[in-house]
Design a protein around this motif. Structure first.
Motif, PDB file in Angstrom:
ATOM      1  N   UNK A  47       0.375  -1.823  -7.968  1.00  0.00           N
ATOM      2  CA  UNK A  47       1.365  -1.131  -7.152  1.00  0.00           C
ATOM      3  C   UNK A  47       1.827  -2.095  -6.067  1.00  0.00           C
ATOM      4  N   UNK A  48       2.914  -1.730  -5.414  1.00  0.00           N
ATOM      5  CA  UNK A  48       3.434  -2.521  -4.306  1.00  0.00           C
ATOM      6  C   UNK A  48       3.318  -1.702  -3.027  1.00  0.00           C
ATOM      7  N   UNK A  49       2.784  -2.331  -1.997  1.00  0.00           N
ATOM      8  CA  UNK A  49       2.732  -1.742  -0.659  1.00  0.00           C
ATOM      9  C   UNK A  49       3.131  -2.848   0.319  1.00  0.00           C
ATOM     10  N   UNK A  50       3.068  -2.572   1.593  1.00  0.00           N
ATOM     11  CA  UNK A  50       3.508  -3.576   2.562  1.00  0.00           C
ATOM     12  C   UNK A  50       2.334  -4.279   3.221  1.00  0.00           C
ATOM     13  N   UNK A  51       2.668  -5.299   3.986  1.00  0.00           N
ATOM     14  CA  UNK A  51       1.654  -6.044   4.727  1.00  0.00           C
ATOM     15  C   UNK A  51       0.972  -5.161   5.771  1.00  0.00           C
ATOM     16  N   UNK A  52       1.564  -4.016   6.104  1.00  0.00           N
ATOM     17  CA  UNK A  52       0.965  -3.094   7.074  1.00  0.00           C
ATOM     18  C   UNK A  52      -0.050  -2.138   6.441  1.00  0.00           C
ATOM     19  N   UNK A  53      -0.099  -2.094   5.132  1.00  0.00           N
ATOM     20  CA  UNK A  53      -1.034  -1.178   4.483  1.00  0.00           C
ATOM     21  C   UNK A  53      -2.472  -1.555   4.819  1.00  0.00           C
ATOM     22  N   UNK A  54      -3.288  -0.536   4.944  1.00  0.00           N
ATOM     23  CA  UNK A  54      -4.682  -0.717   5.339  1.00  0.00           C
ATOM     24  C   UNK A  54      -5.473  -1.433   4.251  1.00  0.00           C
ATOM     25  N   UNK A  55      -6.414  -2.263   4.673  1.00  0.00           N
ATOM     26  CA  UNK A  55      -7.284  -2.991   3.744  1.00  0.00           C
ATOM     27  C   UNK A  55      -8.070  -2.019   2.857  1.00  0.00           C
ATOM     28  N   UNK A  56      -8.314  -0.814   3.349  1.00  0.00           N
ATOM     29  CA  UNK A  56      -9.002   0.196   2.549  1.00  0.00           C
ATOM     30  C   UNK A  56      -8.263   0.517   1.266  1.00  0.00           C
ATOM     31  N   UNK A  57      -6.931   0.482   1.309  1.00  0.00           N
ATOM     32  CA  UNK A  57      -6.144   0.715   0.099  1.00  0.00           C
ATOM     33  C   UNK A  57      -6.409  -0.379  -0.919  1.00  0.00           C
ATOM     34  N   UNK A  58      -6.370  -1.613  -0.470  1.00  0.00           N
ATOM     35  CA  UNK A  58      -6.580  -2.744  -1.372  1.00  0.00           C
ATOM     36  C   UNK A  58      -7.971  -2.720  -1.994  1.00  0.00           C
ATOM     37  N   UNK A  59      -8.986  -2.428  -1.190  1.00  0.00           N
ATOM     38  CA  UNK A  59     -10.371  -2.402  -1.687  1.00  0.00           C
ATOM     39  C   UNK A  59     -10.566  -1.281  -2.708  1.00  0.00           C
ATOM     40  N   UNK A  60     -10.046  -0.103  -2.414  1.00  0.00           N
ATOM     41  CA  UNK A  60     -10.198   1.025  -3.334  1.00  0.00           C
ATOM     42  C   UNK A  60      -9.486   0.749  -4.652  1.00  0.00           C
ATOM     43  N   UNK A  61      -8.262   0.262  -4.572  1.00  0.00           N
ATOM     44  CA  UNK A  61      -7.524  -0.043  -5.798  1.00  0.00           C
ATOM     45  C   UNK A  61      -8.248  -1.094  -6.626  1.00  0.00           C
ATOM     46  N   UNK A  62      -8.743  -2.129  -5.965  1.00  0.00           N
ATOM     47  CA  UNK A  62      -9.451  -3.206  -6.672  1.00  0.00           C
ATOM     48  C   UNK A  62     -10.662  -2.664  -7.417  1.00  0.00           C
ATOM     49  N   UNK A  63     -11.364  -1.692  -6.821  1.00  0.00           N
ATOM     50  CA  UNK A  63     -12.544  -1.115  -7.476  1.00  0.00           C
ATOM     51  C   UNK A  63     -12.183  -0.350  -8.753  1.00  0.00           C
ATOM     52  N   UNK A  64     -10.895  -0.032  -8.908  1.00  0.00           N
ATOM     53  CA  UNK A  64     -10.402   0.655 -10.110  1.00  0.00           C
ATOM     54  C   UNK A  64      -9.620  -0.285 -11.020  1.00  0.00           C
ATOM     55  N   UNK A  65      -9.659  -1.585 -10.709  1.00  0.00           N
ATOM     56  CA  UNK A  65      -8.952  -2.551 -11.536  1.00  0.00           C
ATOM     57  C   UNK A  65      -7.452  -2.589 -11.306  1.00  0.00           C
ATOM     58  N   UNK A  66      -7.025  -2.109 -10.146  1.00  0.00           N
ATOM     59  CA  UNK A  66      -5.600  -2.066  -9.816  1.00  0.00           C
ATOM     60  C   UNK A  66      -5.306  -3.131  -8.772  1.00  0.00           C
ATOM     61  N   UNK A  67      -4.268  -3.906  -9.006  1.00  0.00           N
ATOM     62  CA  UNK A  67      -3.856  -4.930  -8.057  1.00  0.00           C
ATOM     63  C   UNK A  67      -2.891  -4.348  -7.032  1.00  0.00           C
ATOM     64  N   UNK A  68      -2.985  -4.851  -5.819  1.00  0.00           N
ATOM     65  CA  UNK A  68      -2.055  -4.472  -4.758  1.00  0.00           C
ATOM     66  C   UNK A  68      -1.187  -5.682  -4.450  1.00  0.00           C
ATOM     67  N   UNK A  69       0.094  -5.519  -4.650  1.00  0.00           N
ATOM     68  CA  UNK A  69       1.062  -6.558  -4.316  1.00  0.00           C
ATOM     69  C   UNK A  69       1.655  -6.182  -2.968  1.00  0.00           C
ATOM     70  N   UNK A  70       1.618  -7.114  -2.036  1.00  0.00           N
ATOM     71  CA  UNK A  70       2.114  -6.828  -0.689  1.00  0.00           C
ATOM     72  C   UNK A  70       3.527  -7.377  -0.490  1.00  0.00           C
ATOM     73  N   UNK A  71       4.353  -6.543   0.119  1.00  0.00           N
ATOM     74  CA  UNK A  71       5.733  -6.906   0.421  1.00  0.00           C
ATOM     75  C   UNK A  71       5.937  -6.850   1.934  1.00  0.00           C
ATOM     76  N   UNK A  72       7.047  -7.398   2.381  1.00  0.00           N
ATOM     77  CA  UNK A  72       7.414  -7.251   3.784  1.00  0.00           C
ATOM     78  C   UNK A  72       7.617  -5.760   4.072  1.00  0.00           C
ATOM     79  N   UNK A  73       7.575  -5.407   5.349  1.00  0.00           N
ATOM     80  CA  UNK A  73       7.754  -4.010   5.747  1.00  0.00           C
ATOM     81  C   UNK A  73       9.196  -3.577   5.506  1.00  0.00           C
TER      82      UNK A  73
END
Length: 154
Positions: free
Chosen positions: A57-83
């Motif tokens: 999924x795509x989220x922004x640089x402001x998204x919480x690190x908790x989102x990235x960690x949770x997604x990673x634990x499910x095999x989902x990558x987080x792509x960060x974009x500008x706000x």
């Protein structure tokens, strides 16, 4: 809204901004769930059902690190974009992702449209709650918010 959900013993509170392109939720316990939590619930559900394109999924640089960690634990990558939802959309199109959004409550479902839609977001969460037979707090429970401080720099 938190008080109203509590006072009426509601299962969910749904708040949309003035043009209804953002959605913030309140669970049955009165906890506010921002766009990061909503994105996590939606992405994990889509992944489980084999519907998440690119397993990312795509989220922004402001998204919480908790989102990235949770997604990673499910095999989902987080792509960060500008706000900004325009930058989220740009990355979604570039990377072939079908879902993206911002902590502010913008969620883009590229299978349906190229803009945020609060009603579509709310309906997506309600559908997951109904199908899984889980409360919103149960769906949100795996999300662990990391301490975060946002500072504007000139």
């Amino acid at each position: 809204m938190c008080k109203a959900v509590h006072d009426h013993r509601a299962e969910i509170g749904i708040a949309l901004d003035g043009d209804a392109d953002r959605c913030i939720l309140v669970d049955e316990k009165g906890n506010i769930l921002d766009g990061d939590v909503v994105l996590a619930i939606l992405a994990i559900d889509r992944m489980k059902r084999g519907l998440l394109k690119q397993n990312a999924i795509v989220a922004t640089v402001m998204s919480n690190l908790g989102l990235e960690k949770l997604l990673k634990s499910h095999g989902i990558s987080l792509i960060r974009a500008k706000v900004g939802d325009r930058y989220v959309l740009e990355e979604m199109l570039k990377k072939g992702c079908d879902i993206g959004g911002e902590q502010s409550g913008h969620t883009i479902f590229l299978d349906y449209q190229t803009t945020g839609d609060g009603m579509l977001t709310a309906l997506g969460i309600l559908e997951i709650m109904a199908r899984e037979q889980k409360s919103l707090s149960e769906l949100a429970a795996p999300f662990v918010r990391f301490p975060q401080k946002i500072v504007n720099v000139q």
